[in-house]
Scaffold this motif. Structure first.
Motif, short mmCIF file in Angstrom:
data_model
loop_
_atom_site.label_atom_id
_atom_site.label_comp_id
_atom_site.label_asym_id
_atom_site.label_seq_id
_atom_site.Cartn_x
_atom_site.Cartn_y
_atom_site.Cartn_z
N PRO A 112 40.52 -45.56 47.16
CA PRO A 112 40.71 -46.00 48.56
C PRO A 112 39.81 -47.17 48.90
N GLY A 113 40.41 -48.21 49.47
CA GLY A 113 39.65 -49.37 49.89
C GLY A 113 39.26 -50.33 48.78
N LYS A 114 39.72 -50.06 47.58
CA LYS A 114 39.38 -50.91 46.44
C LYS A 114 40.64 -51.49 45.82
N GLU A 115 40.44 -52.56 45.06
CA GLU A 115 41.57 -53.16 44.36
C GLU A 115 41.97 -52.30 43.15
N ARG A 116 43.23 -52.47 42.77
CA ARG A 116 43.70 -51.77 41.58
C ARG A 116 43.03 -52.39 40.36
N GLU A 117 42.54 -51.53 39.46
CA GLU A 117 41.83 -52.04 38.29
C GLU A 117 42.42 -51.48 37.00
N TYR A 118 42.28 -52.27 35.98
CA TYR A 118 42.82 -51.94 34.67
C TYR A 118 41.97 -50.88 33.98
N VAL A 119 42.64 -49.93 33.34
CA VAL A 119 41.94 -48.88 32.61
C VAL A 119 42.13 -49.04 31.10
N ALA A 120 43.37 -48.98 30.65
CA ALA A 120 43.66 -49.08 29.22
C ALA A 120 45.13 -49.34 29.01
#
Length: 123
Positions: A41-49
């Motif tokens: 919540p409140g953060k950008e979508r980020e890459y995991v794998a």
């Protein structure tokens, strides 16, 4: 119609493990790049794998290195993200995504997305 359906999310204590599954319909994971992203919540979508379709190459984001493992099951047409040593900061909605071209960490490069599965890590 191409669809990705995530499952396996839930509540886990810090230090615990969880495996997320991405089931594909209308596309074959053996011919697509499939990746996991997450968004708190409140953060950008980020890459995991992610895992490539050619040779099964893998590419991990810094947050996942040493703790998470991505794998593919062509027979079941699924991609699984195994997560170990979970931390409260890993709490997020985890999304599965696919594209035909390139294994990248850019959300804009992915053309098919699932609805997400929630992971909550308690301290």
């Amino acid at each position: 119609q191409m669809q990705l359906i995530e499952s396996g999310g839930g509540l886990v204590q810090a230090g615990g493990s969880l495996s997320l599954s991405c089931a594909a319909t209308g596309l074959s994971v053996s011919t697509y790049v499939v990746a996991w992203f997450r968004q708190a919540p409140g953060k950008e979508r980020e890459y995991v794998a992610g895992i490539g379709w050619e040779g099964g190459s893998t590419f991990y984001g810094e947050l996942a290195k040493g703790r998470f493992t991505i794998s593919r099951d062509n027979a079941d047409n699924t991609v699984t993200l195994h997560m170990n040593s979970l931390k409260p900061e890993d709490s997020a909605t985890y999304y599965c995504a696919a594209n035909r071209i390139l294994l990248t960490d850019e959300t804009a490069d992915y053309t098919v997305w699932g609805q997400g599965t929630q992971v909550t890590v308690s301290s």
